[in-house]
Design a protein around this motif. Sequence first.
Motif, short mmCIF file in Angstrom:
data_model
loop_
_atom_site.label_atom_id
_atom_site.label_comp_id
_atom_site.label_asym_id
_atom_site.label_seq_id
_atom_site.Cartn_x
_atom_site.Cartn_y
_atom_site.Cartn_z
N MET B 1 0.84 -1.21 0.00
CA MET B 1 0.00 0.00 0.00
C MET B 1 0.87 1.25 0.00
O MET B 1 0.75 2.13 -0.86
N PHE B 2 1.82 1.29 0.95
CA PHE B 2 2.71 2.45 1.04
C PHE B 2 3.55 2.58 -0.22
O PHE B 2 3.73 3.67 -0.77
N LYS B 3 4.02 1.45 -0.72
CA LYS B 3 4.88 1.47 -1.92
C LYS B 3 4.09 1.93 -3.15
O LYS B 3 4.64 2.53 -4.05
N LYS B 4 2.81 1.61 -3.17
CA LYS B 4 1.99 2.02 -4.32
C LYS B 4 1.70 3.50 -4.29
O LYS B 4 1.73 4.18 -5.31
N LEU B 5 1.46 4.01 -3.07
CA LEU B 5 1.10 5.42 -2.92
C LEU B 5 2.33 6.31 -3.10
O LEU B 5 2.27 7.35 -3.76
N ILE B 6 3.45 5.89 -2.53
CA ILE B 6 4.69 6.68 -2.65
C ILE B 6 5.78 5.79 -3.23
O ILE B 6 6.59 5.21 -2.50
N PRO B 7 5.83 5.67 -4.58
CA PRO B 7 6.80 4.75 -5.19
C PRO B 7 8.25 5.24 -5.03
O PRO B 7 9.16 4.44 -5.01
N HIS B 8 8.44 6.56 -4.95
CA HIS B 8 9.81 7.09 -4.86
C HIS B 8 9.90 8.09 -3.71
O HIS B 8 9.74 9.30 -3.93
N PRO B 9 10.14 7.62 -2.51
CA PRO B 9 10.12 8.52 -1.34
C PRO B 9 11.09 9.69 -1.45
O PRO B 9 10.74 10.82 -1.08
N ILE B 10 12.32 9.43 -1.96
CA ILE B 10 13.30 10.52 -2.04
C ILE B 10 12.81 11.61 -2.99
O ILE B 10 12.90 12.80 -2.69
N LEU B 11 12.26 11.17 -4.13
CA LEU B 11 11.74 12.13 -5.11
C LEU B 11 10.63 12.97 -4.49
O LEU B 11 10.57 14.19 -4.67
N SER B 12 9.74 12.32 -3.73
CA SER B 12 8.64 13.04 -3.10
C SER B 12 9.16 14.12 -2.15
O SER B 12 8.70 15.26 -2.18
N VAL B 13 10.13 13.74 -1.31
CA VAL B 13 10.69 14.71 -0.36
C VAL B 13 11.34 15.87 -1.11
O VAL B 13 11.15 17.05 -0.77
N MET B 14 12.11 15.55 -2.18
CA MET B 14 12.76 16.60 -2.96
C MET B 14 11.74 17.55 -3.55
O MET B 14 11.92 18.77 -3.57
N LEU B 15 10.62 16.99 -4.07
CA LEU B 15 9.58 17.83 -4.69
C LEU B 15 9.00 18.79 -3.67
O LEU B 15 8.78 19.97 -3.97
N ILE B 16 8.75 18.29 -2.45
CA ILE B 16 8.18 19.17 -1.41
C ILE B 16 9.16 20.29 -1.09
O ILE B 16 8.79 21.48 -1.04
N ILE B 17 10.45 19.93 -0.93
CA ILE B 17 11.45 20.96 -0.61
C ILE B 17 11.54 21.99 -1.74
O ILE B 17 11.54 23.20 -1.50
N ILE B 18 11.59 21.50 -3.00
CA ILE B 18 11.70 22.42 -4.13
C ILE B 18 10.48 23.34 -4.21
O ILE B 18 10.59 24.53 -4.46
#
Lengths: 115, 162
Positions: B1-18
């Motif tokens: 479930m978590f892997k489906k919702l957030i396939p790339h955790p690092i990318l997600s964090v980077m997007l939020i910071i950017i």
Amino acid sequence: MSGFMEVVISLLIIIGAIFTLLGSLSLLKLPDFFMRLHGPTKASTLGTGAILVASALYFSLTKGEISVHEILITVFLFITAPVSAYMLAKAALHLKLKQQAQTQGQTLSQQEGEG
Amino acid sequence: MFKKLIPHPILSVMLIIIWLLLNNDFSVGQMVLGAILGVVIPIITTGFWPDQVDAQKPWLWVKFFGVVIYDIIAANILVARWILGRSQTLRPAFMELTIELTSPLAISILASTISLTPGTVSCSLSADKRRLLIHSLHVENISIALVQMHERYQKPLLEMIK
């Protein structure tokens, strides 16, 4: 804004301007294409970096709220500068542009140009 | 479930910071909007990211980043001196670094780092991704320069990205 910070910011802007100038100067002065490539990729990164730090400090101090989107400009610059340098160098190798006679390891570049 | 919702955790964090940096605004509203983008964009673009980035040892990343920043400043001062000096005395060189890294991301970080630091620009990666051709503005001893590059950048990268 205190007088001390004004001096720091002015110094940063002057350092930035000097390095940017040197980066452009290298385009004029260095003898072959591969050597000229070094100017814009390096001298300009520190130059732009110093100016952006000055900008972040100035707007943080005068507006009273932290200004950090300058970091993003630096990051994008650091990601894109090497890529464009790589593309230019690769094209130059294929076109077999003239190299300075004292360049070491010229055979390596010739192999790469043919491959 | 978590892997489906957030396939790339690092990318997600980077997007939020950017997103927060772009807006220059760290209010709760912007954080929520950034979080929504951080979840939606990786899901939409998942086809562009075939490999999961496996970054390891966060403190090594911090150390590597510090070394690179220091080298960029040192390199700039050095190159500035070379530019102002007599260009006839410079000894430019092509040299080949043997690449031991396998991940494409690690190789591109290595090549970019080399381009940003002491008088070197990475020019060409061989088709088998084993050799990187580097042009240097001024080098006294090619083998020492290559060993330095390996020790300083390639070794930490080998541990950082698996």
